[in-house]
Scaffold this active site. Structure first.
Site, short mmCIF file in Angstrom:
data_model
loop_
_atom_site.label_atom_id
_atom_site.label_comp_id
_atom_site.label_asym_id
_atom_site.label_seq_id
_atom_site.Cartn_x
_atom_site.Cartn_y
_atom_site.Cartn_z
N VAL C 77 -30.21 -11.79 -0.58
CA VAL C 77 -29.36 -11.80 0.04
C VAL C 77 -29.14 -11.24 1.27
O VAL C 77 -29.55 -9.95 1.58
CB VAL C 77 -27.66 -11.54 -0.52
CG1 VAL C 77 -26.82 -11.64 -0.03
CG2 VAL C 77 -27.56 -12.21 -1.85
N CYS C 78 -29.18 -12.11 2.99
CA CYS C 78 -29.48 -11.53 3.32
C CYS C 78 -28.17 -11.06 3.94
O CYS C 78 -27.22 -10.95 4.49
CB CYS C 78 -29.24 -12.39 4.79
SG CYS C 78 -29.12 -11.67 7.03
N VAL C 79 -28.40 -9.34 5.02
CA VAL C 79 -27.50 -8.40 4.45
C VAL C 79 -26.76 -8.41 5.98
O VAL C 79 -25.41 -8.26 5.09
CB VAL C 79 -28.09 -7.00 4.76
CG1 VAL C 79 -29.00 -6.31 6.21
CG2 VAL C 79 -27.38 -5.55 5.03
#
Lengths: 135, 100, 130
Positions: C77-79
């Protein structure tokens, strides 16, 4: 990583109405650190991303359009804009932000990053890529 | 090169843009609402019929079924594949472009 | 063949996550490798364990978690996108002073570099979105 791939970031969404343009630009800026052969394509409503004079102050949204000016410093200097998409929207190159980059191999000469290309040229460019990401 | 289209041509220009930029010899796969682009006798059928002269057009079977569309409603020449066929098309082509 | 997959829409509103899941499952069933599944834009909402769909509907989040555990899939998941949308793991919660975390099993939060790396390392990168 020794392998260099040709990455194309295709932008087909207008800015502000949805987040795709904004977060797409973040990918391009982060991706620049990986020293791949990178270009961006602006097709359809994506050409509106490069419109000059965007001012989001009254809409109360973040204006991320100045970040396009940083692309040249990240060596992202091939921004292909489809001519037909501009024409269909009543725009010309003069409506777009004057984005430039400095060519290290040419005594740091300032050169334009935006290249208006025909649909046929865009089609050829697509075929040349290794990885295509869409925003 | 494999192109996927997931939008109905009645709502979006994605299919039109895809077909304008795809080269002869390309594979086009219609998925999700994109499968409506494969319907015969629609206002947009001609666009796909023209594409079939130089490209292969596929529609994702599970998405057709989900939308109540039998294969006989498709433009002749449009081939139906499953998710396994989608994987095969993605492998057989050197890259995939999703016209979102 | 080595695939990577990018998911750009959240669960339930758009079919993108369903299609990405079915594609990933089919690729694994055919004996291919899936290097990474990267969640971006609203796609990060696929990574919250707080999802509670009705009994008669599919559980999109659990489905990804189960696939990850069966095949040691790397679900990232992209931060930056996650922070905007309130998807947090324990580390992120602590760092940003939040009172809890919600990341689902099998998902991890990391940077956009993971997406670029997936593009470099994989033979094919497929994007699913709106």
């Amino acid at each position: 990583m020794s392998e260099t791939k040709k990455f194309m970031y295709i932008n087909r969404h207008a800015p502000h109405g949805t987040v795709y343009a904004h977060e797409g630009l973040e990918v391009v800026l982060i991706g620049a650190a990986f020293e791949q052969d990178v270009c961006m394509a602006f097709i359809g409503d994506g050409v509106f991303q490069l419109k000059q004079d965007q001012d989001t102050s009254e809409a109360g949204m973040k204006n991320f359009s100045p970040a396009y000016r940083a692309l040249g410093d990240y060596e992202v200097n091939k921004l292909y804009v489809e001519r037909e998409s501009l024409q269909e929207r009543g725009l010309s190159e003069a409506d777009l932000m004057p984005l430039t980059w400095e060519d290290e191999d040419d005594d740091w000469a300032e050169k334009p990053s935006i290249r208006v290309v025909s649909r046929a040229e865009m089609s050829d460019l697509l075929e040349e890529q290794d990885v295509i990401l869409n925003f | 090169m494999l192109h996927t289209v997931n939008k109905s041509p009645f709502e979006s220009s994605s299919l039109r843009t895809c077909l304008a930029l795809a080269r002869a010899g390309s594979d086009i796969l219609l998925i999700e609402d994109g499968v409506y682009g494969g319907l015969a006798g629609s206002a947009h059928s001609t666009m796909v019929e023209d594409a079939l002269k130089s490209m292969k057009v596929y529609a994702l079977g599970p998405d057709l079924k989900a939308r109540g569309l039998a294969e006989d409603r498709l433009i002749p020449g449009v081939q139906v594949v499953g998710y396994d066929g989608f994987v095969d098309l993605a492998s057989a082509n050197d890259k995939v472009q999703s016209w979102l | 063949m080595k695939f990577s997959v990018m998911v750009n829409e959240g669960p339930y509103t758009h079919q993108a996550s369903d299609t990405a899941y079915q594609f990933t499952r089919a690729a694994l069933a055919a004996g291919h490798e899936v290097f990474r599944v990267f969640f971006y834009h609203d796609g990060v909402n696929n990574g919250t364990r707080m999802t509670t769909p009705p009994q008669d509907d599919r559980n999109i989040v659990d489905r990804w978690s189960e696939l990850a555990s069966e095949h040691e899939l790397d679900l990232v998941v992209c931060v930056a996108a996650a922070q905007r949308r309130g998807i947090v793991d324990a580390d992120e919660a602590k760092r940003n002073g939040k009172d809890g975390d919600n990341i689902a099993p099998g998902f991890r939060i990391s940077g956009l570099g993971q997406l670029i790396e997936a593009g470099i390392q994989s033979d094919r990168l497929l994007v699913f979105g709106d």
